[in-house]
Each structure stands twice: as structure tokens, then as C-alpha cells.
Write a protein that holds these residues in place. Structure first.
Motif, mmCIF file in Angstrom:
data_model
loop_
_atom_site.group_PDB
_atom_site.id
_atom_site.type_symbol
_atom_site.label_atom_id
_atom_site.label_comp_id
_atom_site.label_asym_id
_atom_site.label_seq_id
_atom_site.Cartn_x
_atom_site.Cartn_y
_atom_site.Cartn_z
ATOM 1 N N VAL A 1 0.828 -1.203 0.000
ATOM 2 C CA VAL A 1 0.000 0.000 0.000
ATOM 3 C C VAL A 1 0.862 1.253 0.000
ATOM 4 N N PHE A 2 1.884 1.283 0.846
ATOM 5 C CA PHE A 2 2.767 2.461 0.908
ATOM 6 C C PHE A 2 3.459 2.685 -0.435
ATOM 7 N N GLU A 3 3.926 1.612 -1.043
ATOM 8 C CA GLU A 3 4.609 1.739 -2.334
ATOM 9 C C GLU A 3 3.658 2.270 -3.404
ATOM 10 N N ASN A 4 2.416 1.792 -3.397
ATOM 11 C CA ASN A 4 1.434 2.265 -4.372
ATOM 12 C C ASN A 4 1.061 3.730 -4.146
ATOM 13 N N LEU A 5 1.249 4.209 -2.922
ATOM 14 C CA LEU A 5 0.967 5.616 -2.621
ATOM 15 C C LEU A 5 2.177 6.514 -2.909
ATOM 16 N N GLY A 6 3.260 5.931 -3.406
ATOM 17 C CA GLY A 6 4.414 6.725 -3.808
ATOM 18 C C GLY A 6 5.501 6.873 -2.772
ATOM 19 N N ALA A 7 5.571 5.959 -1.807
ATOM 20 C CA ALA A 7 6.628 6.032 -0.794
ATOM 21 C C ALA A 7 8.001 5.910 -1.445
ATOM 22 N N GLN B 1 5.941 -8.075 16.765
ATOM 23 C CA GLN B 1 5.473 -6.695 16.701
ATOM 24 C C GLN B 1 6.442 -5.927 15.807
ATOM 25 N N THR B 2 5.978 -5.552 14.622
ATOM 26 C CA THR B 2 6.833 -4.937 13.608
ATOM 27 C C THR B 2 6.402 -3.497 13.340
ATOM 28 N N GLN B 3 7.385 -2.613 13.247
ATOM 29 C CA GLN B 3 7.101 -1.235 12.861
ATOM 30 C C GLN B 3 7.389 -1.072 11.374
ATOM 31 N N VAL B 4 6.379 -0.643 10.630
ATOM 32 C CA VAL B 4 6.522 -0.365 9.207
ATOM 33 C C VAL B 4 6.611 1.149 9.045
ATOM 34 N N THR B 5 7.705 1.609 8.442
ATOM 35 C CA THR B 5 7.949 3.048 8.290
ATOM 36 C C THR B 5 8.097 3.381 6.815
ATOM 37 N N ALA B 6 7.350 4.383 6.372
ATOM 38 C CA ALA B 6 7.393 4.818 4.972
ATOM 39 C C ALA B 6 7.835 6.280 4.914
ATOM 40 N N LEU B 7 8.697 6.577 3.960
ATOM 41 C CA LEU B 7 9.205 7.935 3.777
ATOM 42 C C LEU B 7 8.654 8.507 2.475
ATOM 43 N N PHE B 8 8.070 9.727 2.575
ATOM 44 C CA PHE B 8 7.483 10.395 1.420
ATOM 45 C C PHE B 8 8.138 11.762 1.219
ATOM 46 N N GLU B 9 7.963 12.306 0.034
ATOM 47 C CA GLU B 9 8.391 13.681 -0.218
ATOM 48 C C GLU B 9 7.705 14.610 0.778
ATOM 49 N N GLY B 10 8.403 15.675 1.148
ATOM 50 C CA GLY B 10 7.897 16.560 2.191
ATOM 51 C C GLY B 10 6.647 17.323 1.842
ATOM 52 N N ASP B 11 6.296 17.431 0.561
ATOM 53 C CA ASP B 11 5.118 18.204 0.195
ATOM 54 C C ASP B 11 3.838 17.375 0.215
ATOM 55 N N ARG B 12 3.935 16.081 0.573
ATOM 56 C CA ARG B 12 2.726 15.260 0.655
ATOM 57 C C ARG B 12 1.905 15.647 1.886
ATOM 58 N N GLU B 13 0.585 15.566 1.777
ATOM 59 C CA GLU B 13 -0.317 15.941 2.857
ATOM 60 C C GLU B 13 -0.660 14.712 3.708
ATOM 61 N N PRO B 14 -0.367 14.746 5.003
ATOM 62 C CA PRO B 14 -0.649 13.588 5.866
ATOM 63 C C PRO B 14 -2.120 13.177 5.853
ATOM 64 N N LEU B 15 -3.033 14.158 5.840
ATOM 65 C CA LEU B 15 -4.452 13.827 5.889
ATOM 66 C C LEU B 15 -4.882 13.074 4.637
ATOM 67 N N LYS B 16 -4.379 13.487 3.474
ATOM 68 C CA LYS B 16 -4.730 12.804 2.239
ATOM 69 C C LYS B 16 -4.187 11.377 2.227
ATOM 70 N N LEU B 17 -2.964 11.208 2.738
ATOM 71 C CA LEU B 17 -2.399 9.867 2.805
ATOM 72 C C LEU B 17 -3.185 8.998 3.784
ATOM 73 N N ARG B 18 -3.591 9.583 4.896
ATOM 74 C CA ARG B 18 -4.374 8.826 5.881
ATOM 75 C C ARG B 18 -5.707 8.377 5.276
ATOM 76 N N ASN B 19 -6.363 9.283 4.540
ATOM 77 C CA ASN B 19 -7.637 8.925 3.906
ATOM 78 C C ASN B 19 -7.456 7.818 2.875
ATOM 79 N N ALA B 20 -6.346 7.882 2.134
ATOM 80 C CA ALA B 20 -6.071 6.843 1.147
ATOM 81 C C ALA B 20 -5.842 5.496 1.829
ATOM 82 N N LEU B 21 -5.141 5.527 2.947
ATOM 83 C CA LEU B 21 -4.913 4.293 3.696
ATOM 84 C C LEU B 21 -6.218 3.751 4.264
ATOM 85 N N ALA B 22 -7.081 4.658 4.735
ATOM 86 C CA ALA B 22 -8.354 4.247 5.327
ATOM 87 C C ALA B 22 -9.274 3.586 4.320
ATOM 88 N N SER B 23 -9.061 3.869 3.040
ATOM 89 C CA SER B 23 -9.930 3.281 2.009
ATOM 90 C C SER B 23 -9.594 1.827 1.718
#
Length: 293
Positions: free
Chosen positions: A20-26, A52-74
């Protein structure tokens, strides 16, 4: 600036999160331990993860957290999305950040490891210049520290030593700076050999160091052997080590958890006298002397 998103999850959830993170452009997706569960001696080609695993994704700084959260929620379970954390990370010279926290460290009575540019105020100090690099081994891990302390306590003058599984070459370099006449740094990873040669050059001992892959090891025996690897390969390599250590020669083995001592020790008691193990945290150092028979 960068945007970093992270989620703590169970060991079955990371593959879906990675996709999912990769498809969102991580730009990158990394997995880490979200608890305190060491994974040691993982079978080759396995994908064993922490419970218990922590998954961490790094995005360009201009990405909006709320938009990414909504995309993940879908596409993800709401409970999983509810664990989402995010932060803005300022760009920096990451190598320098690591070095700022890497200070001179002492091992035994006189041996020191310190980054280039630092100095040690001790009259008889033996200093290894070593910066974090491409291969494991800067002295910060207990297994490396145990080996360095052991080397510091040995009479290495004129001795020939082999560092089996050399990583950064730190143990071979330490032995040479402590008086060994020559050293062989052996590893199955060519990158480790590159790092070892580079570190030996920085410490002015490259003329006495030979680096090689296992099938390139020259004939002959050694006065000392040090191997900072893991319990399973140490057991498997015991017959080879018996041939490499001269009668009366000394050896030190690390990368052994305390509960693994009973598995490793018998493989060496067949040809050597073992001393009481040395311990640091949950790790042991087994050392001994090869039989003269």
C-alpha cells in the motif's frame, strides 16, 4: 523536508502495508522491531519478521498527511489506520548525524576506537581510527566489545592472527596495532573485504593485512583466531578452526547468546581447553587454547 509515516503491526500485516505504501508513492519502506525481540540466525531466503513490527514509509515533504491517511483508510482496517503516526523530518547529512553520536570508546587497558578527527588523552593508548561504514563492526555491539577486550589482554607481539568473519576488519586491525606481525581478515561478503582494506589503510596497517574469501585462505596455521559470528556457524566451523589454530594457539569466539553456550562449547572441547566465558549483557565470549597433542 520529508514526511515519515509509521505503523506498529503484527507480523502478518507488513506485506500488505509495504504494498500500500509503495502504491501511494513512498520513497522507501523499512521494517523494524516494535518490541524487544531479537531475530538471530534466520534461515537463508526466509522472511521471518518480529511479532510486533514497525513499518515506516518515507514520502516527499510536500505530501499531505491527511490525504495519505484517507487513502490508507480506504483499503486498510480502521483499527490499523488508527495506529498511524507521522512526523516531518528535516533533511541533513545523515552520515554526520551518526558520527555526532559516535565518541571514542575504550576496551581493556589501552585499546581505543574513535572516529577520525577525535583524539584520546592516554599516554599508552592504542587507537583505531574507525568511522561507521559499509560493514558491521565499530565496537558498539557487545560481541565486538568482548573481542576487543580479549585482544587487549593478549600478548600479540610477533603473532599471526586470523579474523574469521571480519566485517569492518576492526578485530584484525586491533590485533595489528597491538603488535601482531600479520593478520588475515576473512569474510564471505566482498563488501566486508573492501571495508576492511579501507579501514586498514586509514590505520596504516594495510601492509600487514591480507583480506580473502573463504576459498582463498592461504595454507598454514595461526597463533590466534577470533571469530565474531553466530552460534550455528561457530559449531559448523569448529573442525576447520581446529586445523587453523596451531597447537597451543589461542582463540576467542563471540556472537553467542548465554543460553547457546551448552551447544557451542562441546564442539571446541574436543580439541581445546576452554576458559570461563566472559559475558556482556546477554552475549558470551568463549575463549580457549588448542591442545598441543
Amino acid at each position: 523536508m520529508w514526511l515519515q509515516l509509521s505503523i506498529d503491526c503484527t507480523e502478518n500485516e507488513p506485506p500488505l502495508l509495504e504494498l500500500v505504501f509503495e502504491n501511494l508513492g513512498a520513497l522507501s519502506v523499512t521494517l523494524g522491531d516494535a518490541g524487544d525481540q531479537p531475530l538471530l540466525e534466520t534461515p537463508p531466503e526466509s522472511t521471518q519478521l518480529w511479532q510486533q513490527t514497525q513499518v515506516t514509509a518515507l514520502f516527499e515533504g510536500d505530501r499531505e498527511p491527511l490525504k495519505l491517511r484517507n487513502a490508507l483508510a480506504s483499503v486498510l482496517d480502521p483499527e490499523l489506520v488508527g495506529r498511524l503516526r507521522w512526523e516531518r523530518i528535516e533533511d541533513r547529512i545523515w552520515e554526520r548525524v551518526w558520527l555526532d553520536h559516535f565518541k571514542p570508546m575504550s576496551f581493556g587497558q589501552r585499546l581505543w576506537v574513535c572516529p577520525a578527527g577525535d583524539s584520546v588523552d592516554q599516554q599508552n593508548a592504542v587507537v583505531i581510527k574507525l568511522d561507521p561504514g559499509l560493514a558491521f563492526g565499530t565496537g558498539t555491539h557487545p560481541t565486538t566489545a568482548l573481542c576487543l577486550e580479549w585482544l587487549d589482554a593478549q600478548d600479540l607481539s610477533g603473532k599471526r592472527i586470523i579474523d574469521y568473519g571480519c566485517g569492518s576488519g576492526i578485530l584484525a586491525i586491533a590485533a595489528l596495532k597491538l603488535g601482531a606481525s600479520s593478520a588475515v581478515a576473512l569474510d564471505h561478503d566482498p563488501q566486508a573485504l573492501i571495508a576492511s582494506r579501507d579501514n586498514a589503510e586509514k590505520n596504516s596497517v594495510s601492509d600487514r593485512l591480507l583480506t580473502c574469501l573463504p576459498d582463498e585462505l592461504p595454507n598454514g596455521t595461526f597463533d590466534l583466531l577470533v571469530a565474531n559470528i553466530l552460534a550455528a556457524p561457530l559449531i559448523q566451523l569448529a573442525p576447520d578452526f581446529a586445523r587453523l589454530i596451531r597447537p597451543g594457539g589461542r582463540f576467542a569466539l563471540s556472537g553467542i547468546l548465554a543460553e547457546q553456550q551448552a551447544e557451542v562449547a562441546p564442539a571446541y572441547q574436543a580439541f581445546a581447553t576452554l576458559e570461563a566465558p566472559k559475558r556482556q549483557q546477554e552475549w558470551l565470549l568463549l575463549c580457549g587454547t588448542a591442545s598441543c597433542q
